[in-house]
Design an enzyme around this catalytic site. Structure first.
Site, short mmCIF file in Angstrom:
data_model
loop_
_atom_site.label_atom_id
_atom_site.label_comp_id
_atom_site.label_asym_id
_atom_site.label_seq_id
_atom_site.Cartn_x
_atom_site.Cartn_y
_atom_site.Cartn_z
N LYS A 1 0.86 -1.19 0.00
CA LYS A 1 0.00 0.00 0.00
C LYS A 1 0.89 1.23 0.00
CE LYS A 1 -3.81 2.35 2.35
NZ LYS A 1 -4.95 2.22 3.25
N ASP B 1 -13.94 4.89 8.88
CA ASP B 1 -14.26 4.76 7.46
C ASP B 1 -14.77 3.34 7.21
OD1 ASP B 1 -14.53 5.61 4.86
OD2 ASP B 1 -12.40 5.57 4.37
P1 ADP Z 1 -7.59 3.51 0.47
O1 ADP Z 1 -7.02 4.22 1.65
O2 ADP Z 1 -7.10 4.09 -0.81
O3 ADP Z 1 -9.07 3.37 0.52
P2 ADP Z 1 -7.45 0.68 1.15
O4 ADP Z 1 -6.47 0.20 2.18
O5 ADP Z 1 -8.87 0.78 1.57
O6 ADP Z 1 -6.92 2.05 0.53
O7 ADP Z 1 -7.35 -0.29 -0.10
C1 ADP Z 1 -8.07 -0.04 -1.31
C2 ADP Z 1 -8.56 -1.34 -1.92
O8 ADP Z 1 -7.46 -2.23 -2.16
C3 ADP Z 1 -9.50 -2.12 -1.00
O9 ADP Z 1 -10.83 -1.72 -1.18
C4 ADP Z 1 -9.26 -3.54 -1.43
O10 ADP Z 1 -10.02 -3.84 -2.57
C5 ADP Z 1 -7.80 -3.55 -1.82
N1 ADP Z 1 -6.94 -4.03 -0.70
C6 ADP Z 1 -6.29 -3.26 0.19
N2 ADP Z 1 -5.59 -4.00 1.07
C7 ADP Z 1 -5.78 -5.29 0.73
C8 ADP Z 1 -5.31 -6.56 1.25
N3 ADP Z 1 -4.48 -6.65 2.29
N4 ADP Z 1 -5.71 -7.68 0.61
C9 ADP Z 1 -6.53 -7.61 -0.45
N5 ADP Z 1 -7.01 -6.48 -0.98
C10 ADP Z 1 -6.65 -5.32 -0.41
MG MG Z 2 -10.27 2.20 1.66
#
Ligand code: ADP
Ligand code: MG
Length: 394
Positions: free
Chosen positions: A124, A229
């Site tokens: 991320k 959130d």
């Molecule tokens: P943001 O802060 O941009 O919303 P998120 O952490 O919510 O970031 O991640 C965005 C998207 O990426 C999530 O909705 C999910 O679909 C995917 N995602 C994030 N982390 C994971 C993970 N550990 N495993 C699988 N999918 C993930």
């Molecule tokens: Mg998110």
């Protein structure tokens, strides 16, 4: 912004040293003057070696030359910071190759990566400050023209905070991904093989899933926390089948923690109610389920904070070295981002069922190219893998 690792293999050990020097110089310089870069990098080749590296880095956009009234200097770009973070993850063997982007939010890029064993993970990359804060009235005065508004600093704060909470939540047995590593504005965590609830069109027992989500909110509250959130994008739904395939249980897994707030926050009640309302609204719309029980209510949840000797987690971020000022800076940036009408902050609020297949939109860039190797090992005869050696000389 798309992470592009192509230029990585061409960087020499000297280039990495110079890139690192620009990063170090930016800690107290808006623009890092060339003599300072030379001084920090201390290359054997002297000034000419540094100049060569500077132009190589500028050519691929990892640093950018800026002119100011007093002097010229260089600034690290998002790409430059991405490279430094990836370089650290690669040297610690957490990441060996970078695959496709699975998501792009207003505040992050989510990439699939793999280690040298081929185990897939999630990287991320926080991108706070991508949206101009100048347009946001509420936090304008606070963030304007300040070092505290720099994207590099804010994105790093978001990653530190998220990582600290993931660790603490994981230790307490909460269903969250396992945090593996954090470097600068990035986090490596386990890949959860489960879609966001947003993609689920029906469930066998909405009441049971609803109850589970509400109890998750209450369990967080007991530990002193509000997710902040708690929407269908940040709840992944894993299907667990019994051995004989006869029953399936749905397990929600929570992600996305930079905006978490304490139950003692001055607006705690608003955030708590908003999280609850988010679940209620989604279940009504998507599963046509409405709970007969009112609440849960903040005042009741508040009474449970720290009860039965549970560990309060709202202090963990401070415990990880996060100062009050850092917390304030990050919060102002997150709120500014939320309030920005141009951002997609409200996407879960007003989404329509028609948007159903929009996931693919941001989903597959880089996918065709397959994995880009950034680690320092050679894997032969593997389809789509390219050797990208990091010559960092360490
Ligand atoms: P943001 O802060 O941009 O919303 P998120 O952490 O919510 O970031 O991640 C965005 C998207 O990426 C999530 O909705 C999910 O679909 C995917 N995602 C994030 N982390 C994971 C993970 N550990 N495993 C699988 N999918 C993930
Ligand atoms: Mg998110």
């Amino acid at each position: 912004m798309l992470l592009d690792t192509k230029a990585m293999r061409h960087l020499t050990a000297e280039d990495w040293r110079v890139l690192t020097a620009v990063e170090m110089g930016s800690k107290n310089h808006e623009l890092v003057p060339t003599p300072l870069i030379e001084k920090i990098a201390r290359l054997k080749g002297g000034a000419s070696g540094v100049h060569k590296s500077i132009s190589a880095l500028a050519k691929v956009g990892l640093i950018a030359r800026m002119k100011e009234a007093k002097y010229d200097g260089y600034r690290l770009s998002y790409g430059g910071l991405d490279y430094l973070a990836l370089h650290t993850h690669a040297s610690r063997k957490h990441v060996y190759s970078v695959g496709s982007r699975v998501g792009v939010g207003k505040e992050s890029d989510i990439m699939i990566v793999a280690d040298d064993q081929g185990t897939q993970k999630i990287l991320k990359i926080h991108r706070l400050g991508r949206i101009s804060f100048r347009t946001v009235k509420t936090n304008r005065d606070y963030l304007k023209n300040r070092q505290s508004a720099s994207w590099m600093y804010l994105s790093r704060l978001a990653a530190i905070k998220e990582y600290a909470f993931m660790q603490a939540l994981r230790e307490e047995g909460f269903p969250v991904p396992e945090p593996i590593a954090q470097s600068r504005h990035t986090i490596v965590m386990t890949l959860i093989d489960a879609p966001p609830m947003r993609q689920i069109s029906s469930v066998p027992d909405p009441a049971a899933l609803y109850a589970e989500l509400i109890s998750l909110i209450l369990r967080l509250a007991k530990h002193g926390l509000i997710h902040g959130d708690f929407n269908e994008f940040n709840i992944l739904i894993r299907e667990d089948k019994t051995d004989d395939d006869s029953t399936t249980t749905l397990t929600p897994i929570l992600i996305d923690f930079p905006q978490m707030v304490s139950m003692d926050h001055q607006n705690a009640e608003m955030y708590f109610d908003r999280d609850v309302a988010c679940v209620k609204r989604f279940f009504a719309r998507r599963f046509h389920f409405e709970s007969t029980a009112p609440g849960p209510f903040f005042k009741d949840a508040k009474k449970t904070v720290g009860r039965d000797g549970v560990r309060r987690l709202d202090a963990v971020v401070e415990a990880s070295g996060f100062t009050k000022k850092m917390a304030k800076d990050l919060e102002a940036a997150i709120r500014a981002q939320e309030a920005n009408p141009k951002s997609d902050a409200g996407e879960s609020e007003e989404d329509s069922e028609e948007e159903e297949d929009d996931e693919g939109e941001s989903g597959s860039e880089g996918g065709e190219e397959g994995l880009q190797v950034i680690g320092d090992q050679v894997v032969e005869n593997e389809e789509g893998l390219e050797k990208l050696t990091i010559n960092d000389g360490t």
